[in-house]
Design an enzyme around this catalytic site. Sequence first.
Site, PDB file in Angstrom:
ATOM      1  CD1 TRP A   1      73.989 -49.265  63.302  1.00 38.41           C
ATOM      2  CD2 TRP A   1      72.586 -47.588  62.830  1.00 38.41           C
ATOM      3  NE1 TRP A   1      72.790 -49.543  63.905  1.00 38.41           N
ATOM      4  CE2 TRP A   1      71.908 -48.524  63.638  1.00 38.41           C
ATOM      5  CE3 TRP A   1      71.902 -46.443  62.419  1.00 38.41           C
ATOM      6  CZ2 TRP A   1      70.574 -48.358  64.027  1.00 38.41           C
ATOM      7  CZ3 TRP A   1      70.570 -46.267  62.815  1.00 38.41           C
ATOM      8  CH2 TRP A   1      69.925 -47.225  63.600  1.00 38.41           C
TER       9      TRP A   1
ATOM     10  CG  HIS B   1      86.277 -49.525  59.912  1.00 37.20           C
ATOM     11  ND1 HIS B   1      86.230 -49.783  58.559  1.00 37.20           N
ATOM     12  CD2 HIS B   1      85.397 -50.376  60.484  1.00 37.20           C
ATOM     13  CE1 HIS B   1      85.336 -50.743  58.339  1.00 37.20           C
ATOM     14  NE2 HIS B   1      84.818 -51.117  59.495  1.00 37.20           N
TER      15      HIS B   1
ATOM     16  CD  GLU C   1      85.584 -54.597  61.379  1.00 39.50           C
ATOM     17  OE1 GLU C   1      84.432 -54.933  61.673  1.00 39.50           O
ATOM     18  OE2 GLU C   1      85.840 -53.538  60.791  1.00 39.50           O
TER      19      GLU C   1
ATOM     20  N   GLY D   1      81.442 -56.891  54.388  1.00 47.73           N
ATOM     21  CA  GLY D   1      80.363 -56.700  53.417  1.00 47.73           C
ATOM     22  C   GLY D   1      80.307 -57.725  52.298  1.00 47.73           C
TER      23      GLY D   1
ATOM     24  CB  SER E   1      80.447 -61.285  56.480  1.00 47.80           C
ATOM     25  OG  SER E   1      80.702 -60.517  55.314  1.00 47.80           O
TER      26      SER E   1
HETATM   27  P1  13P Z   1      79.862 -56.051  57.664  1.00 43.20           P
HETATM   28  O1  13P Z   1      79.324 -56.696  58.931  1.00 43.20           O
HETATM   29  O2  13P Z   1      78.816 -55.366  56.873  1.00 43.20           O
HETATM   30  O3  13P Z   1      80.690 -57.022  56.889  1.00 43.20           O
HETATM   31  O4  13P Z   1      80.842 -54.882  58.142  1.00 43.20           O
HETATM   32  C1  13P Z   1      81.814 -55.163  59.076  1.00 43.20           C
HETATM   33  C2  13P Z   1      82.425 -53.908  59.536  1.00 43.20           C
HETATM   34  O5  13P Z   1      83.147 -53.252  58.794  1.00 43.20           O
HETATM   35  C3  13P Z   1      82.110 -53.468  60.904  1.00 43.20           C
HETATM   36  O6  13P Z   1      82.963 -52.449  61.320  1.00 43.20           O
END
Ligand code: 13P
Length: 256
Positions: free
Chosen positions: A9, A97, A174, A180, A217
């Site tokens: 979140w 992250h 990621e 995003g 995403s």
């Molecule tokens: P989004 O799914 O909003 O691209 O974010 C990915 C994320 O950073 C999950 O840790």
Amino acid sequence: VSKIVVANWKMNGDINKIVQDLDYFLKHPQVNRENTILALPLPFLGLANTKLNTTQDVHLKLASQDASRFNGFGAYTGETSATMLKEMGISYVIIGHSERRNALAEGDDVLISKLTNVAMSEMIPIYCIGEDKEARSLGSYKKVLTSQLETLLKLVEFIEDNNIRLRRLLVAYEPIWSIGTGVIPTLENIIEVNLLIKAFMQKYLPRVKIDTLYGGSVSAANAKDILDCADIDGVLVGGASLIASDFAVICDVASI
Ligand code: 13P
């Protein structure tokens, strides 16, 4: 095979949303299962834990989005230790992250301390790696990702030296340019990196159960294609995890 779905979140949500979404998730067996992990903002983890503890037939797991680089207890104003998270009933902790690596300048030393603290508290780290747009376009992404994976070697050293048992580790790929943005790598690209992670882990952490996730995403529309990729064990979902019905669709696809 049932796959893992982690909701991140980030710094979003409020008490109302936590209560409403948890009620919604608990009513949906596809969401309310062992393989769904909710990484809620720290101030709401206690509330979520109490709610889950006082409800019957709860399978969902909770994750923290961070843990302190300091361990146990002490004079570290504002910090929350892995020890405290463990006591709250948290099972997983996200470490590495890109938003923390970049916006909070978390480097190797910090990440290693956090990883070892989480391991010592017998929680499961969700370690994130990912290249930026430049590394992808220059073709140096494998080098970047390998060097981020190499941070784990210090964790391996630590657990071996201190006789700590790390049962399981989740590694999330990621790509920063996908977070995003609505843009995801090709499935071939995702599979390629997934294989790179698995090969690295097989070589250096052969005794630890490794699960790999893709994040960036992930949506109700693309989750099936990603989760259908061989050898990918799950997804890490940001934006779409804030829309309860979309998140339920992703969990649905993951539970088939
Ligand atoms: P989004 O799914 O909003 O691209 O974010 C990915 C994320 O950073 C999950 O840790």
